[in-house]
Design a protein around this motif. Structure first.
Motif, mmCIF file in Angstrom:
data_model
loop_
_atom_site.group_PDB
_atom_site.id
_atom_site.type_symbol
_atom_site.label_atom_id
_atom_site.label_comp_id
_atom_site.label_asym_id
_atom_site.label_seq_id
_atom_site.Cartn_x
_atom_site.Cartn_y
_atom_site.Cartn_z
ATOM 1 N N PHE A 115 60.871 30.880 31.697
ATOM 2 C CA PHE A 115 59.922 30.266 30.534
ATOM 3 C C PHE A 115 58.925 31.387 31.357
ATOM 4 C CE2 PHE A 115 61.511 26.361 29.983
ATOM 5 C CZ PHE A 115 61.845 25.934 29.195
ATOM 6 N N ALA A 116 58.487 32.112 32.100
ATOM 7 C CA ALA A 116 57.938 33.039 32.029
ATOM 8 C C ALA A 116 58.707 34.378 31.867
ATOM 9 C CB ALA A 116 56.946 33.337 34.037
ATOM 10 N N SER A 117 59.513 34.376 32.367
ATOM 11 C CA SER A 117 60.378 35.249 31.538
ATOM 12 C C SER A 117 60.030 35.207 29.625
ATOM 13 C CB SER A 117 61.548 35.222 31.939
ATOM 14 O OG SER A 117 61.945 35.679 33.389
ATOM 15 N N LEU A 118 60.294 34.033 29.198
ATOM 16 C CA LEU A 118 60.720 33.933 28.102
ATOM 17 C C LEU A 118 59.093 34.228 26.850
ATOM 18 C CD1 LEU A 118 61.934 32.970 25.639
ATOM 19 C CD2 LEU A 118 61.237 31.047 26.015
ATOM 20 N N ASP A 119 57.806 33.919 27.948
ATOM 21 C CA ASP A 119 56.867 34.113 27.313
ATOM 22 C C ASP A 119 56.672 35.567 27.714
ATOM 23 O OD1 ASP A 119 54.653 32.413 26.463
ATOM 24 O OD2 ASP A 119 53.322 33.693 27.603
ATOM 25 N N HIS A 120 57.384 36.111 28.392
ATOM 26 C CA HIS A 120 57.240 38.241 28.209
ATOM 27 C C HIS A 120 57.489 38.759 27.602
ATOM 28 C CE1 HIS A 120 54.257 38.692 32.051
ATOM 29 N NE2 HIS A 120 54.910 37.495 32.570
ATOM 30 N N ILE A 121 58.945 38.404 27.086
ATOM 31 C CA ILE A 121 60.035 38.695 26.304
ATOM 32 C C ILE A 121 59.304 38.774 24.657
ATOM 33 C CG2 ILE A 121 62.245 38.627 25.321
ATOM 34 C CD1 ILE A 121 63.085 38.290 28.154
ATOM 35 N N SER A 122 58.796 37.676 24.255
ATOM 36 C CA SER A 122 58.071 37.658 23.864
ATOM 37 C C SER A 122 56.704 38.006 22.997
ATOM 38 C CB SER A 122 58.473 36.073 22.991
ATOM 39 O OG SER A 122 57.652 34.976 24.240
ATOM 40 N N ASN A 123 56.174 37.982 24.245
ATOM 41 C CA ASN A 123 54.975 38.777 23.776
ATOM 42 C C ASN A 123 54.034 37.249 23.760
ATOM 43 O OD1 ASN A 123 52.492 40.169 24.502
ATOM 44 N ND2 ASN A 123 52.817 40.742 22.525
ATOM 45 N N LEU A 167 53.510 27.821 40.113
ATOM 46 C CA LEU A 167 53.648 28.586 40.293
ATOM 47 C C LEU A 167 53.447 30.104 39.460
ATOM 48 C CD1 LEU A 167 57.523 27.210 41.264
ATOM 49 C CD2 LEU A 167 56.216 28.915 42.753
ATOM 50 N N TRP A 168 53.268 29.290 37.992
ATOM 51 C CA TRP A 168 52.499 30.469 36.926
ATOM 52 C C TRP A 168 51.424 30.755 37.416
ATOM 53 C CZ3 TRP A 168 54.401 26.496 32.735
ATOM 54 C CH2 TRP A 168 55.700 26.396 31.749
ATOM 55 N N ASP A 169 51.074 29.758 38.092
ATOM 56 C CA ASP A 169 49.286 30.837 38.609
ATOM 57 C C ASP A 169 49.492 31.506 39.322
ATOM 58 O OD1 ASP A 169 48.288 29.856 36.295
ATOM 59 O OD2 ASP A 169 47.811 27.913 37.905
ATOM 60 N N SER A 170 50.881 32.405 40.311
ATOM 61 C CA SER A 170 50.692 33.080 41.051
ATOM 62 C C SER A 170 50.342 34.035 41.492
ATOM 63 C CB SER A 170 52.117 33.037 41.519
ATOM 64 O OG SER A 170 52.954 31.891 41.878
ATOM 65 N N TRP A 171 50.226 34.320 40.031
ATOM 66 C CA TRP A 171 49.290 35.719 40.545
ATOM 67 C C TRP A 171 48.020 35.985 39.497
ATOM 68 C CZ3 TRP A 171 51.383 39.570 43.205
ATOM 69 C CH2 TRP A 171 52.904 39.141 43.618
ATOM 70 N N ALA A 172 47.062 36.800 40.226
ATOM 71 C CA ALA A 172 45.937 37.004 39.422
ATOM 72 C C ALA A 172 45.739 37.571 38.065
ATOM 73 C CB ALA A 172 44.581 37.964 39.893
ATOM 74 N N ASP A 173 45.831 37.675 36.438
ATOM 75 C CA ASP A 173 46.022 39.098 35.561
ATOM 76 C C ASP A 173 45.797 40.087 36.599
ATOM 77 O OD1 ASP A 173 46.854 37.000 34.182
ATOM 78 O OD2 ASP A 173 44.703 36.289 33.767
ATOM 79 N N ASP A 174 45.021 40.806 37.371
ATOM 80 C CA ASP A 174 44.938 42.420 37.564
ATOM 81 C C ASP A 174 45.965 42.589 38.361
ATOM 82 O OD1 ASP A 174 43.519 40.922 39.588
ATOM 83 O OD2 ASP A 174 41.605 41.698 38.901
ATOM 84 N N LEU A 207 55.766 33.163 42.591
ATOM 85 C CA LEU A 207 57.357 33.540 40.973
ATOM 86 C C LEU A 207 56.823 34.921 41.679
ATOM 87 C CD1 LEU A 207 58.542 31.313 39.314
ATOM 88 C CD2 LEU A 207 56.677 32.164 38.059
ATOM 89 N N ASN A 208 58.171 35.176 41.736
ATOM 90 C CA ASN A 208 58.246 36.718 41.101
ATOM 91 C C ASN A 208 58.428 37.511 40.468
ATOM 92 O OD1 ASN A 208 60.929 35.729 40.956
ATOM 93 N ND2 ASN A 208 62.136 37.176 42.152
ATOM 94 N N ILE A 209 57.893 36.674 39.252
ATOM 95 C CA ILE A 209 57.151 37.602 38.208
ATOM 96 C C ILE A 209 55.640 37.006 37.209
ATOM 97 C CG2 ILE A 209 57.695 35.673 36.637
ATOM 98 C CD1 ILE A 209 59.285 37.163 34.212
ATOM 99 N N ALA A 210 54.974 38.224 36.694
ATOM 100 C CA ALA A 210 53.795 38.219 36.489
ATOM 101 C C ALA A 210 53.190 36.937 36.486
ATOM 102 C CB ALA A 210 53.402 39.572 36.098
ATOM 103 N N ARG A 211 51.842 36.576 35.913
ATOM 104 C CA ARG A 211 52.023 35.505 34.877
ATOM 105 C C ARG A 211 52.087 35.223 33.772
ATOM 106 N NH1 ARG A 211 46.499 32.762 33.629
ATOM 107 N NH2 ARG A 211 46.885 30.065 33.882
#
Length: 443
Positions: A115-123, A167-174, A207-211
């Motif tokens: 779902f993190a991938s789908l969110d990035h792909i769909s902006n 897991l979605w909160d694994s990374w800060a936005d920056d 998680l091995n994908i950005a937030r």
């Protein structure tokens, strides 16, 4: 003067319709549920109609019904939602993309990553319909001889939600600085290891994908049981509610919002959308003829199979012309079972009549002209029965085109529905805030 409340409209696609005989209707595309070109066209039509989201149901097994009913069901072949929706993401710009994914037959890391991938792909347009899966046949496709007990499924789902959102909160936005000069790709201080150890899951992270773009994809839930209402109040941002009498919908709406308030959530951040089958005609008589024709195409075998699924027992052994007997508790959907029983008792229906309804669509339906349908939707919104609807189309493409071409302009004329999208993300269009990162709260 306070601003008029706006309807939220999702399109409940399965992936095209819920009515058993949609594929038999004159002019319908019988293969539409497994025809990517058709589905892509439907998504574009929904975006033209400014719908909030394309909401795709999913099944992890063939429906548990006898072969004489199953062979008549278009649900036997369908795309995997998390394969289909990324493809639709590149063909649309604002339409939300919601997929069902089971907490019983998946692992949290997989779901968080997909779902993190789908969110990035769909902006920023992804939504997760969190379900526990009621079909016992699904268990046998995942190495189990019997289904996981109802209460256990919900307990697992609650922990599953905590792990996925963590897991979605694994990374800060920056976190991903990508400094070419120093060769540093990310800042380790802006990464969080989850180290979750619970009753059902042990997950290290990160998680091995950005937030996700939205922080979290929008969380969607269904179910009206006690457990379902509570988990929705605690976690859901959109609730796919059952239809039925308006008074029942008002009570459900008030109950879930009150539960949300009791756990410290803003009730306005939960959008409750009952499912509604909508049949549109230029006149009331024409609309009713369309609905009657649609229902007449339901084969009795399909009706009995659908009723058996809803009740969790083999209904074919009942006296067809007698009242519905007492139905024992089962390990399947409790709220769906209870809705059928309540309908049978309230309307004094025979088993045969109930099967005919189950084989078509026995829930909330609006049949009429664009104006009469807008009247009913407005009444539901204004009386606190809903925040909008998950619209079900009787057949495609005609039923979908009728709604977008006739009902949407009428709702817009009354100021009940947007003429343009408010933002680019699903959250922005639903009026939902972006969740703060629990580990990096300044983000």
């Amino acid at each position: 003067m306070p601003e008029r409340r706006q309807l939220r409209l999702g399109a409940f696609m399965r992936p095209v319709s819920i009515h058993t005989s949609w594929w038999r209707y004159p002019g319908a595309h019988p293969d539409a549920n497994f025809n990517f070109r058709d589905i892509a066209g439907f998504a574009r039509t929904l975006e033209r109609g400014k719908f909030d989201a394309f909401f795709m149901a999913d099944h992890l097994a063939l429906l548990n019904m006898p072969m004489n009913a199953l062979k008549r069901s278009a649900t036997t072949t369908s795309f995997d939602p998390l394969t289909l929706l990324p493809a639709l993401a590149v063909l649309t710009e604002r339409l939300g993309l919601i997929a069902t994914a089971s907490t019983t037959f998946n692992d949290p890391y997989h779901i968080a990553r997909k779902f993190a991938s789908l969110d990035h792909i769909s902006n920023g347009r992804a939504g997760w319909n969190l379900v526990t899966t009621s079909n016992p046949e699904a268990a046998r496709n995942f190495g189990l001889e019997s289904h996981v007990e109802h209460g256990e499924r919900y307990a697992r789902a609650r922990e599953f939600y905590d792990v996925v959102t963590g897991l979605w909160d694994s990374w800060a936005d920056d976190a991903f600085i990508r400094d070419v000069e120093t060769g540093i790709y990310f800042d380790p201080e802006r990464m969080h290891l989850l180290h979750h150890k619970g009753e059902h899951f042990s997950v290290r992270g990160p998680l091995n994908i950005a937030r996700p773009v939205q922080g979290w994809p929008v969380i969607v839930q269904a179910g009206a049981s006690e457990a379902g209402r509570q988990i929705a109040a605690e976690t859901a941002e959109m609730v796919f509610a059952a239809g039925g009498p308006m008074a029942d919908a008002q009570a459900f709406h008030a109950d879930v919002k009150a539960r949300a308030r009791a756990v410290g959530r803003d009730p306005d951040h939960i959008k409750i959308l009952p499912g509604a089958l909508v049949v549109v005609g230029d006149t009331m008589a024409e609309a009713q003829r369309k609905r009657d024709l649609l229902d007449s195409l339901v084969h009795p075998d399909s009706g009995m199979g659908s009723l058996s699924i809803a009740l969790g027992v083999d209904a074919s052994r009942f006296d067809l012309d007698g009242p519905l007997p007492e139905i024992p508790e089962t390990n399947q959907s409790k709220s769906g079972r209870q809705r059928v029983i309540d309908r049978a008792r309230r309307d004094n229906l025979t088993v045969r009549q109930l099967a005919q309804i189950a084989g078509g669509y026995g829930g909330l339906a609006f049949t009429g002209t664009a104006a009469s349908i807008a009247d009913q939707m407005q009444e539901w919104l204004d009386t606190g029965a809903c925040d909008g609807f998950n619209v079900m189309f009787p057949y495609v493409p005609g039923g979908l085109d009728d709604f977008v071409n006739l009902v949407v302009p009428e709702l817009q004329r009354r100021g009940l529905f947007r003429k343009e999208y408010e933002g680019r993300t699903l959250r922005e269009n639903l009026g939902l805030p972006r969740p703060p990162n629990r580990y990096f709260p300044a983000d």
